[in-house]
Design an enzyme around this catalytic site. Structure first.
Site, PDB file in Angstrom:
ATOM      1  N   PRO A   2      -3.805  -0.885   7.488  1.00 28.81           N
ATOM      2  CA  PRO A   2      -2.916  -0.310   8.502  1.00 28.81           C
ATOM      3  C   PRO A   2      -1.479  -0.778   8.309  1.00 28.81           C
ATOM      4  CG  PRO A   2      -4.911  -1.184   9.511  1.00 28.81           C
ATOM      5  CD  PRO A   2      -4.912  -1.635   8.071  1.00 28.81           C
ATOM      6  N   GLU A   3      -0.549   0.147   8.433  1.00 26.11           N
ATOM      7  CA  GLU A   3       0.858  -0.230   8.331  1.00 26.11           C
ATOM      8  C   GLU A   3       1.380  -0.597   9.720  1.00 26.11           C
ATOM      9  OE1 GLU A   3       3.253   1.908   5.543  1.00 26.11           O
ATOM     10  OE2 GLU A   3       1.522   2.744   4.514  1.00 26.11           O
ATOM     11  N   LYS A  52       2.498  -6.302  10.290  1.00 24.87           N
ATOM     12  CA  LYS A  52       1.066  -6.003  10.318  1.00 24.87           C
ATOM     13  C   LYS A  52       0.265  -7.051  11.084  1.00 24.87           C
ATOM     14  CE  LYS A  52       1.540  -3.700   5.837  1.00 24.87           C
ATOM     15  NZ  LYS A  52       1.071  -3.616   4.432  1.00 24.87           N
ATOM     16  N   ARG A 258       0.187  -1.954  -7.275  1.00 25.53           N
ATOM     17  CA  ARG A 258       0.119  -0.996  -6.165  1.00 25.53           C
ATOM     18  C   ARG A 258       0.588   0.374  -6.650  1.00 25.53           C
ATOM     19  NH1 ARG A 258      -0.157  -3.539  -1.199  1.00 25.53           N
ATOM     20  NH2 ARG A 258      -0.843  -1.486  -0.498  1.00 25.53           N
TER      21      ARG A 258
END
Length: 278
Positions: A2-3, A52, A258
């Site tokens: 989750p951002e 976060k 990433r």
């Protein structure tokens, strides 16, 4: 993972449903037993988010810190509560709702010193009222690291993940490989403002939608049913598909393990170019 907008939305929900009243806290999984026993039955004073990270404040020297990580979930449900299912790290029960925390990367009790040390390691959060973009600008000015990497550094800007990274670089027309220190003041301001706008919109909607109406095939009149992409994003996970603005194929690469997505046509320079100028 989750951002930041998701965690801020969760904090807002928990403030509304639990804050200001006693909360029953337990650890069915028994991996947070001591912390749960300390806060069980106490009044939840406030719930805040920073990037976060979620912070449930139960008073001086008593804060439950939660980081959902890759697999964590913290859904809220209406009472009556059902028996815990699966590995529930923490259950909190209020007057009208309850919430089960599963699979977090962190669930721990912090005192005020621990809280201060953790917050000191985090960068500025565009969703917080106390965010200071000047501190971020200073970090950018000293760094040779490419924008694509620095934007993911939680000690610089807290709450940004893969989706927002890809979308803000596209929306501001910045080459992901541009060294951060090469940004001029105007470009940095546009980048910060765009991140803030997207994060706030994501918190409000509960999802990420970055397309402007003029670029969304689903919103054309009449709808363009033959469009290649009717997605709600410009670049993220659209490898090889035509850019919705210039038509160039969306590119993909790995940057520090990433996935990165960008448009070589729209993002060819180190100075910001808003969508309205393309």
């Amino acid at each position: 993972m989750p951002e930041g907008h998701t965690v801020h939305r969760l904090a807002r929900l928990q403030r509304r449903r639990y804050a200001g009243r006693p909360v029953a806290v337990s650890s069915p999984q028994r991996r947070f037993t001591t912390g749960a026993e300390i806060v069980d039955g106490r009044v939840l004073v406030d719930v805040q988010a920073h990037g976060k990270h979620l912070f449930q404040h139960y008073g001086p020297d008593t804060t439950v810190h939660v980081h959902l990580g890759l697999w964590g979930r913290f859904p809220n449900r209406t009472l009556p509560q059902e028996p815990p299912r699966g590995q529930v790290r923490m259950r909190m029960v209020g007057e009208t709702h309850y919430a089960d925390l599963r699979g977090p990367a962190a669930c721990e009790l912090l005192d005020d010193v621990g809280m201060k040390e953790l917050r000191a390691r985090l960068g500025e959060d565009p969703l917080r009222d106390d965010a200071d973009p000047a501190r971020v600008r200073e970090r950018f000015a000293r760094s040779r690291v490419p924008l694509a990497a620095l934007l993911m550094d939680q000690s610089v800007i807290a709450g940004i993940g893969n989706v927002f990274r890809a979308e803000t670089l596209f929306r501001t027309g910045l080459d992901p490989m541009t060294p951060a220190r090469d940004l001029d003041d105007r470009s940095f301001a546009l980048l910060w403002d765009d991140l803030t706008e997207m994060l706030r919109d994501g918190e409000r909607r509960g999802r990420i939608e970055t397309l402007r109406p003029e670029h969304d095939p689903a919103q054309l009149a009449p709808p363009d049913r033959g469009a290649v992409c009717a997605s709600v994003v410009y670049a993220y996970r659209r490898t090889g598909q035509p850019c919705l603005v210039c038509g160039a194929p969306i590119a993909h690469a790995e940057v520090r393990t990433r996935n990165l997505f960008w448009c070589p046509g729209c993002q060819a320079g180190g100075s910001a170019r808003p969508l309205t100028e393309r």
